[in-house]
Design a protein around this motif. Structure first.
Motif, PDB file in Angstrom:
ATOM      1  N   THR A  66       0.817  -1.216   0.000  1.00  0.00           N
ATOM      2  CA  THR A  66       0.000   0.000   0.000  1.00  0.00           C
ATOM      3  C   THR A  66       0.850   1.265   0.000  1.00  0.00           C
ATOM      4  OG1 THR A  66      -0.221   0.081   2.419  1.00  0.00           O
ATOM      5  CG2 THR A  66      -1.890  -1.175   1.204  1.00  0.00           C
ATOM      6  N   TRP A  67       2.158   1.155   0.237  1.00  0.00           N
ATOM      7  CA  TRP A  67       3.053   2.310   0.186  1.00  0.00           C
ATOM      8  C   TRP A  67       3.331   2.763  -1.238  1.00  0.00           C
ATOM      9  CZ3 TRP A  67       7.161  -0.264   3.785  1.00  0.00           C
ATOM     10  CH2 TRP A  67       6.702  -0.278   5.104  1.00  0.00           C
ATOM     11  N   LEU A  68       3.156   1.878  -2.215  1.00  0.00           N
ATOM     12  CA  LEU A  68       3.467   2.229  -3.598  1.00  0.00           C
ATOM     13  C   LEU A  68       2.690   3.464  -4.042  1.00  0.00           C
ATOM     14  CD1 LEU A  68       3.603  -1.317  -5.171  1.00  0.00           C
ATOM     15  CD2 LEU A  68       5.519   0.260  -4.853  1.00  0.00           C
ATOM     16  N   HIS A  69       3.417   4.399  -4.662  1.00  0.00           N
ATOM     17  CA  HIS A  69       2.864   5.650  -5.184  1.00  0.00           C
ATOM     18  C   HIS A  69       2.365   6.576  -4.079  1.00  0.00           C
ATOM     19  CE1 HIS A  69       3.360   3.620  -8.962  1.00  0.00           C
ATOM     20  NE2 HIS A  69       2.568   2.653  -8.549  1.00  0.00           N
ATOM     21  N   ARG A  70       2.873   6.368  -2.859  1.00  0.00           N
ATOM     22  CA  ARG A  70       2.534   7.211  -1.712  1.00  0.00           C
ATOM     23  C   ARG A  70       3.808   7.531  -0.940  1.00  0.00           C
ATOM     24  NH1 ARG A  70      -3.101   5.496   0.712  1.00  0.00           N
ATOM     25  NH2 ARG A  70      -4.090   4.857  -1.215  1.00  0.00           N
ATOM     26  N   PRO A  71       3.763   8.561  -0.097  1.00  0.00           N
ATOM     27  CA  PRO A  71       4.938   8.842   0.738  1.00  0.00           C
ATOM     28  C   PRO A  71       5.203   7.671   1.693  1.00  0.00           C
ATOM     29  CG  PRO A  71       3.422  10.706   0.725  1.00  0.00           C
ATOM     30  CD  PRO A  71       2.713   9.559   0.056  1.00  0.00           C
ATOM     31  N   LEU A  72       6.466   7.356   1.883  1.00  0.00           N
ATOM     32  CA  LEU A  72       6.846   6.295   2.808  1.00  0.00           C
ATOM     33  C   LEU A  72       6.604   6.781   4.240  1.00  0.00           C
ATOM     34  CD1 LEU A  72       8.245   3.469   2.887  1.00  0.00           C
ATOM     35  CD2 LEU A  72      10.349   4.704   3.356  1.00  0.00           C
ATOM     36  N   PRO A  73       5.896   6.002   5.062  1.00  0.00           N
ATOM     37  CA  PRO A  73       5.696   6.420   6.450  1.00  0.00           C
ATOM     38  C   PRO A  73       7.040   6.543   7.177  1.00  0.00           C
ATOM     39  CG  PRO A  73       4.264   4.566   5.897  1.00  0.00           C
ATOM     40  CD  PRO A  73       5.225   4.746   4.767  1.00  0.00           C
ATOM     41  N   ALA A  74       7.177   7.561   7.986  1.00  0.00           N
ATOM     42  CA  ALA A  74       8.437   7.819   8.691  1.00  0.00           C
ATOM     43  C   ALA A  74       8.844   6.659   9.585  1.00  0.00           C
ATOM     44  CB  ALA A  74       8.316   9.099   9.506  1.00  0.00           C
ATOM     45  N   ASP A  75       7.875   5.970  10.178  1.00  0.00           N
ATOM     46  CA  ASP A  75       8.213   4.877  11.095  1.00  0.00           C
ATOM     47  C   ASP A  75       8.621   3.596  10.372  1.00  0.00           C
ATOM     48  OD1 ASP A  75       5.642   4.248  10.142  1.00  0.00           O
ATOM     49  OD2 ASP A  75       5.060   3.312  12.036  1.00  0.00           O
ATOM     50  N   ALA A  76       8.498   3.563   9.049  1.00  0.00           N
ATOM     51  CA  ALA A  76       8.836   2.348   8.289  1.00  0.00           C
ATOM     52  C   ALA A  76      10.325   2.233   7.994  1.00  0.00           C
ATOM     53  CB  ALA A  76       8.060   2.324   6.983  1.00  0.00           C
ATOM     54  N   GLN A  77      11.005   3.364   7.874  1.00  0.00           N
ATOM     55  CA  GLN A  77      12.411   3.350   7.474  1.00  0.00           C
ATOM     56  C   GLN A  77      13.311   2.955   8.627  1.00  0.00           C
ATOM     57  OE1 GLN A  77      13.672   6.792   5.357  1.00  0.00           O
ATOM     58  NE2 GLN A  77      15.792   6.159   5.288  1.00  0.00           N
ATOM     59  N   ILE A  78      14.238   2.055   8.342  1.00  0.00           N
ATOM     60  CA  ILE A  78      15.246   1.633   9.316  1.00  0.00           C
ATOM     61  C   ILE A  78      16.446   2.556   9.147  1.00  0.00           C
ATOM     62  CG2 ILE A  78      16.852  -0.213   9.951  1.00  0.00           C
ATOM     63  CD1 ILE A  78      14.737  -2.201   8.973  1.00  0.00           C
ATOM     64  N   PRO A  79      16.937   3.162  10.229  1.00  0.00           N
ATOM     65  CA  PRO A  79      18.110   4.030  10.093  1.00  0.00           C
ATOM     66  C   PRO A  79      19.289   3.258   9.504  1.00  0.00           C
ATOM     67  CG  PRO A  79      17.163   4.215  12.292  1.00  0.00           C
ATOM     68  CD  PRO A  79      16.461   3.077  11.596  1.00  0.00           C
ATOM     69  N   PRO A  80      20.024   3.878   8.579  1.00  0.00           N
ATOM     70  CA  PRO A  80      21.169   3.181   7.981  1.00  0.00           C
ATOM     71  C   PRO A  80      22.248   2.896   9.017  1.00  0.00           C
ATOM     72  CG  PRO A  80      21.078   5.463   7.257  1.00  0.00           C
ATOM     73  CD  PRO A  80      19.850   5.221   8.073  1.00  0.00           C
ATOM     74  N   VAL A  81      22.899   1.772   8.849  1.00  0.00           N
ATOM     75  CA  VAL A  81      24.004   1.392   9.730  1.00  0.00           C
ATOM     76  C   VAL A  81      25.284   1.930   9.115  1.00  0.00           C
ATOM     77  CG1 VAL A  81      25.295  -0.529  10.704  1.00  0.00           C
ATOM     78  CG2 VAL A  81      22.809  -0.673  10.486  1.00  0.00           C
ATOM     79  N   VAL A  82      26.006   2.719   9.881  1.00  0.00           N
ATOM     80  CA  VAL A  82      27.262   3.292   9.394  1.00  0.00           C
ATOM     81  C   VAL A  82      28.395   2.400   9.856  1.00  0.00           C
ATOM     82  CG1 VAL A  82      28.794   5.282   9.468  1.00  0.00           C
ATOM     83  CG2 VAL A  82      26.310   5.606   9.502  1.00  0.00           C
ATOM     84  N   THR A  83      29.154   1.902   8.904  1.00  0.00           N
ATOM     85  CA  THR A  83      30.317   1.080   9.248  1.00  0.00           C
ATOM     86  C   THR A  83      31.568   1.870   8.938  1.00  0.00           C
ATOM     87  OG1 THR A  83      30.311   0.059   7.074  1.00  0.00           O
ATOM     88  CG2 THR A  83      29.110  -1.083   8.814  1.00  0.00           C
ATOM     89  N   ARG A  84      32.542   1.728   9.778  1.00  0.00           N
ATOM     90  CA  ARG A  84      33.796   2.452   9.602  1.00  0.00           C
ATOM     91  C   ARG A  84      34.942   1.463   9.583  1.00  0.00           C
ATOM     92  NH1 ARG A  84      33.382   6.694  14.366  1.00  0.00           N
ATOM     93  NH2 ARG A  84      34.763   8.030  13.202  1.00  0.00           N
ATOM     94  N   ALA A  85      35.925   1.781   8.780  1.00  0.00           N
ATOM     95  CA  ALA A  85      37.132   0.960   8.751  1.00  0.00           C
ATOM     96  C   ALA A  85      37.885   1.192  10.057  1.00  0.00           C
ATOM     97  CB  ALA A  85      38.000   1.353   7.567  1.00  0.00           C
ATOM     98  N   PRO A  86      38.541   0.183  10.578  1.00  0.00           N
ATOM     99  CA  PRO A  86      39.314   0.370  11.808  1.00  0.00           C
ATOM    100  C   PRO A  86      40.376   1.444  11.606  1.00  0.00           C
ATOM    101  CG  PRO A  86      39.449  -1.911  11.040  1.00  0.00           C
ATOM    102  CD  PRO A  86      38.652  -1.143  10.046  1.00  0.00           C
ATOM    103  N   SER A  87      40.563   2.251  12.611  1.00  0.00           N
ATOM    104  CA  SER A  87      41.565   3.314  12.496  1.00  0.00           C
ATOM    105  C   SER A  87      42.966   2.702  12.549  1.00  0.00           C
ATOM    106  CB  SER A  87      41.392   4.342  13.611  1.00  0.00           C
ATOM    107  OG  SER A  87      41.739   3.765  14.854  1.00  0.00           O
ATOM    108  N   ARG A  88      43.902   3.397  11.988  1.00  0.00           N
ATOM    109  CA  ARG A  88      45.294   2.914  11.991  1.00  0.00           C
ATOM    110  C   ARG A  88      45.854   2.856  13.411  1.00  0.00           C
ATOM    111  NH1 ARG A  88      48.062   3.799   6.579  1.00  0.00           N
ATOM    112  NH2 ARG A  88      46.329   4.320   5.241  1.00  0.00           N
ATOM    113  N   GLU A  89      45.417   3.808  14.245  1.00  0.00           N
ATOM    114  CA  GLU A  89      45.909   3.827  15.615  1.00  0.00           C
ATOM    115  C   GLU A  89      45.471   2.581  16.382  1.00  0.00           C
ATOM    116  OE1 GLU A  89      44.543   7.443  17.291  1.00  0.00           O
ATOM    117  OE2 GLU A  89      45.696   8.691  15.927  1.00  0.00           O
ATOM    118  N   ALA A  90      44.228   2.139  16.146  1.00  0.00           N
ATOM    119  CA  ALA A  90      43.723   0.967  16.851  1.00  0.00           C
ATOM    120  C   ALA A  90      44.461  -0.289  16.404  1.00  0.00           C
ATOM    121  CB  ALA A  90      42.227   0.816  16.610  1.00  0.00           C
TER     122      ALA A  90
END
Length: 64
Positions: free
Chosen positions: A37-61
């Motif tokens: 039912t979302w097709l051709h309509r605005p996506l409900p705000a509560d439906a989106q999963i926040p993106p997971v940010v991955t980072r490469a290990p730092s050189r210091e670590a």
């Protein structure tokens, strides 16, 4: 299996897809469920999963 919605510039859902990996392209967002039912309509705000940010290990670590 993960679920994704393709959004246009206005935030309207243009497609839904289930995949093990993020689809190619910049407008796909991960959602918590598949709802046609979302097709051709605005996506409900509560439906989106926040993106997971991955980072490469730092050189210091890695030097420790």
């Amino acid at each position: 299996m993960r679920t994704f919605a393709l959004l246009d510039e206005a935030g309207i859902c243009r497609a839904l897809r289930q995949s093990a990996h993020v689809p190619q392209g910049f407008a796909w967002v991960e959602v918590d469920r598949l709802n046609p039912t979302w097709l051709h309509r605005p996506l409900p705000a509560d439906a989106q999963i926040p993106p997971v940010v991955t980072r490469a290990p730092s050189r210091e670590a890695s030097a420790a």
